[in-house]
Design an enzyme around this catalytic site. Structure first.
Site, PDB file in Angstrom:
ATOM      1  CB  SER A   1      -7.226   2.428  -2.834  1.00  0.00           C
ATOM      2  OG  SER A   1      -7.724   3.721  -2.698  1.00  0.00           O
TER       3      SER A   1
ATOM      4  CE1 TYR B   1      -4.074   1.913   0.246  1.00  0.00           C
ATOM      5  CE2 TYR B   1      -2.776   3.291   1.719  1.00  0.00           C
ATOM      6  CZ  TYR B   1      -3.890   3.107   0.938  1.00  0.00           C
ATOM      7  OH  TYR B   1      -4.828   4.105   0.835  1.00  0.00           O
TER       8      TYR B   1
ATOM      9  CG  HIS C   1     -12.707   2.535  -3.014  1.00  0.00           C
ATOM     10  ND1 HIS C   1     -11.986   2.758  -4.171  1.00  0.00           N
ATOM     11  CD2 HIS C   1     -11.815   2.618  -1.993  1.00  0.00           C
ATOM     12  CE1 HIS C   1     -10.716   2.975  -3.861  1.00  0.00           C
ATOM     13  NE2 HIS C   1     -10.584   2.879  -2.551  1.00  0.00           N
TER      14      HIS C   1
ATOM     15  CG  ASP D   1     -14.270   3.358  -6.605  1.00  0.00           C
ATOM     16  OD1 ASP D   1     -14.491   4.230  -5.739  1.00  0.00           O
ATOM     17  OD2 ASP D   1     -13.227   2.679  -6.635  1.00  0.00           O
TER      18      ASP D   1
END
Length: 718
Positions: free
Chosen positions: A559, A479, A678, A643
């Site tokens: 993301s 991430y 999302h 999203d």
């Protein structure tokens, strides 16, 4: 060679059916039309030929989605072991799951899923020995289970509840108010609420936040002025009072308000980005009182976590990058009056409260350690956890004498424990019964050097007895942003991957929060390349140590992690066999023009800031760094058509550009979940299908024509 069948009006072409040759699926892609669209940044012209895909309400975009999905599923349907993979994932997923109990009024509430229910069901019972009954069943909210329960908050005495729902995964919410005793609806549904909790003032009403309804598309139009409202029960929403955020001087992108447990204070947080906030307080016992400022700048992250009368307790990273707890009197609440209560240490602090005590959780190399303090700042004891992993919970009301916490790691499913607050002793409250033996697996933490010599921690999990021969299918997940920490958590999906001999590796990249604000800031704006370098170095470590090789390595992230994957695969396409960017931020020149995207500028900067920032973003923006003549890894992009957090146009444009420029035989596909957002609230059935497709695509493109560990499938069928 691209065989064309023109589709009038849509401006698209779809290609002839795929064929299978020598166990390889030959793909013919749709051709996405190009439209002249040029932006100029500091004298530099940037072409954006797929800009038209940003229009999520266009029939052309809808048709493009349909054709891309047909192409993708035609490919996925030909993977020979996809059905067996789905059966195993469903079988392993099918166990009872329980959430930590919480008390409201006379009842204990808890979420439960019997196994394969699409949405978790909220139950309640009167006392531990009471008979459990269904309180809210989100599976009944819509026929296709895509309407989810997004949150619930009870009035002070627990007699009224306000719960929010999300439709199709959208961040926009509706709030329904019910009588908690008989579950009857109390008043009209509140609508158009976004990025908001609900905080009650007694039983009279509650505070919530939202934006004005945007012009144009609800899913992609920019939203940048958040407002805090007060809703008095029994009155229409149109008469709700704007408490904060309604004037130009109060304009902030994120505004939140909550009432302290004793109903004495309203606390307001206001921020222009995802990091840093201002803080205000209002004495609700004096109706004419004015808002008082606690912090008037966004240079730090601070929140009031508790109060005893007028004494406030604040968790902050102001002059304390790893956070500390301070106390201050509400009459003079500004920083010069703050007194350290729980000092900063070398480890990052988060705090829960319950029974009048603080439970300080520290991250030590991404592993939890928990200590109990009284409200004078005296450390009473360490809560010795069941093992090395992640603890959660440690929250409850002041009157409670016990609370619940959870514990998990990469190879142990989440269990719930009941803690006696006075003694610190705890017992097992609930353990899952799952067809998975944690003793067969091992997690190892390593520290590897990245490009500039910084040591990065990584946890590698796999079956015991793994042979380090460079041929193990491996998922490297990352991430690296927004101060978010990746701590060890069990996943049924990853369990199935590891059953098949797969390795699951998670590095704690810079940009995250594992080592506090300095670690976060080392991966933002013009330091963002550090994050990609850390991820690349993790892959190189796994290869050098023969855990895997480039032919058996997949990189995965969602993301901001989707950006990580997009940037890594465009910078080092040779490093991995498979790339799996999910709901990714992939157009770094335009991300801030959609929904609340401008709020991410603390991490990214924007192309409009200055010439240096524009050039930096252009240098790694995945959409802008796909080159003709390069063989990119097999890529399965995933997103949802609803999203409104990271709009799907990011993924659409990235897929169109990859398909246009890809060289070689690696497939480049996009899987677009319809009526999904999302990720939050996604039905279990859709989650299983998505992960079956991701794992099937990954293993197939690593060269597997059947599942690596068929014995597992035989065992569960027998």
């Amino acid at each position: 060679m691209k065989t064309l069948i023109l589709i009038p009006l849509a401006g698209l072409v779809i290609l002839a059916c795929e064929t299978k040759k020598k166990d390889t699926i030959i793909l013919n892609y749709p051709i996405t039309k190009k439209v002249d669209s040029v932006d100029t940044y500091f004298g530099t012209k940037i072409s954006d030929p797929f800009r038209w895909l940003e229009d999520d309400r266009s029939p052309e975009t809808e048709n493009w989605v349909k054709i891309q999905n047909e192409t993708t599923f035609n490919y996925l349907d030909k993977i020979p072991f996809r059905k067996a993979l789905k059966e195993r994932l469903e079988q392993l997923w099918n166990f009872e799951k329980l959430g930590s109990p919480f008390k409201e009024g006379d009842y204990i509430y808890f979420f439960k899923n019997d196994g394969l229910q699409n949405q978790n069901v909220l139950y309640r019972k009167k006392g531990e020995e009471g008979q459990a009954e269904v309180f809210l069943d989100p599976n009944s909210f819509s026929e296709d289970a895509t309407t989810s329960l997004a949150g619930i908050n009870f009035s002070k005495d627990g007699s009224i509840a306000a719960y929010s729902i999300s439709e199709g995964g959208s961040d926009w919410r509706k709030v329904i108010v019910i009588n908690a005793e008989n579950k009857s609806i109390v008043e009209d549904t509140l609508v158009d609420i976004k990025f908001s909790g609900v905080s009650w003032k007694g039983n009279e009403g509650f505070f919530y936040s939202s934006y004005d309804k945007p012009e144009g598309s609800e899913l992609s139009a920019k939203t940048d002025q958040h407002k805090l409202y007060y809703h008095k029960l029994g009155t229409p929403q149109k008469s709700d009072e704007v408490v904060f955020g309604g004037t130009p001087i109060e304009k902030h992108r994120y505004v939140g308000g909550y009432v302290t447990e004793d109903d004495r204070y309203l606390i307001i947080s206001a921020a222009v980005s995802t990091s840093g906030n201002k803080l205000f307080i209002k004495d609700l016992t004096q109706p004419e009182s004015q808002l008082m400022t606690i912090l008037d700048s966004t240079d730090s992250d601070s929140q009031i976590i508790d109060n005893v009368g007028s004494k406030l307790f604040i968790l902050t990273n102001r002059n304390a990058p790893n956070k500390k707890v301070v106390s201050v009197d509400a009459q003079n609440p500004t920083p010069e009056h703050w007194i350290d209560l729980i000092p900063e240490t070398q480890n990052v602090l988060s705090v829960g409260t319950g029974g009048g005590y603080f439970f300080a959780e520290y991250m030590v190399d991404a592993i939890s350690k928990v200590y109990q303090y009284d409200n004078q700042g005296k450390m009473l004891r360490e809560i010795i956890l069941p093992g090395l992993g992640s603890a959660g919970g440690f929250g409850g009301k002041k009157k409670e004498t016990e609370l619940y916490f959870t514990f998990t790691n990469y190879n142990s499913p989440e269990s719930i424990y009941k803690l006696d607050i006075k003694t610190g002793d705890y017992t097992v409250y609930w353990k899952p019964q799952i067809d998975f033996n944690p003793e067969d697996y091992v997690s190892t933490q390593v520290f590897y050097p990245t490009k500039d010599g910084t040591k990065i921690p990584m946890i590698i999990t796999h079956k015991k007895g793994l042979q380090l021969n460079g041929q193990n299918p491996t998922i490297l997940y990352g991430y690296g942003g927004f101060n978010i920490s990746l701590t060890p958590t069990f996943s049924v999906v990853n369990a199935v991957w590891m059953e098949q001999g797969g390795i699951y590796a998670v590095p704690n990249l810079r940009g995250g929060g594992e080592y506090g604000k300095q670690w976060h800031d080392a991966g933002i704006k013009t330091q963002k390349q550090n994050v990609f370098d850390d991820f690349i170095a993790a892959a190189e470590y796994l290869i050098a140590k023969k855990y895997t090789s480039s032919d058996y390595l997949a990189i995965k992230g969602g993301s901001n992690g989707g950006l990580l994957v997009g940037a890594t695969m465009t910078q080092r396409p040779d490093l991995m066999k498979v790339a799996l960017p999910a709901v990714g931020v992939l157009d770094m020149l335009r991300y801030h023009t959609f929904t609340a995207g401008a709020g991410w500028a603390y991490d990214y900067g924007t192309a409009e800031d200055n010439l240096e920032m524009f050039n930096y973003l252009k240098g790694y923006s995945p959409v802008h760094n796909i080159r003709k003549g390069v063989e990119y890894p097999a890529t399965l992009i995933t997103t949802g058509d609803h999203d409104d957090r990271v709009v799907p146009a990011h993924s659409f444009k990235f897929a169109a550009s990859l398909q246009d420029k890809q060289t070689g035989g690696n497939p480049t596909l996009i899987r677009i979940e319809v009526n999904a957002g999302h990720g939050a609230g996604t039905p279990v059935s859709k989650t299983i299908e998505q992960n079956v497709d991701i794992f099937g695509f990954t293993l197939f493109n690593m060269g597997f024509k059947e599942l690596p560990n068929k014995a597992v499938l035989k065992d569960f069928k027998d």
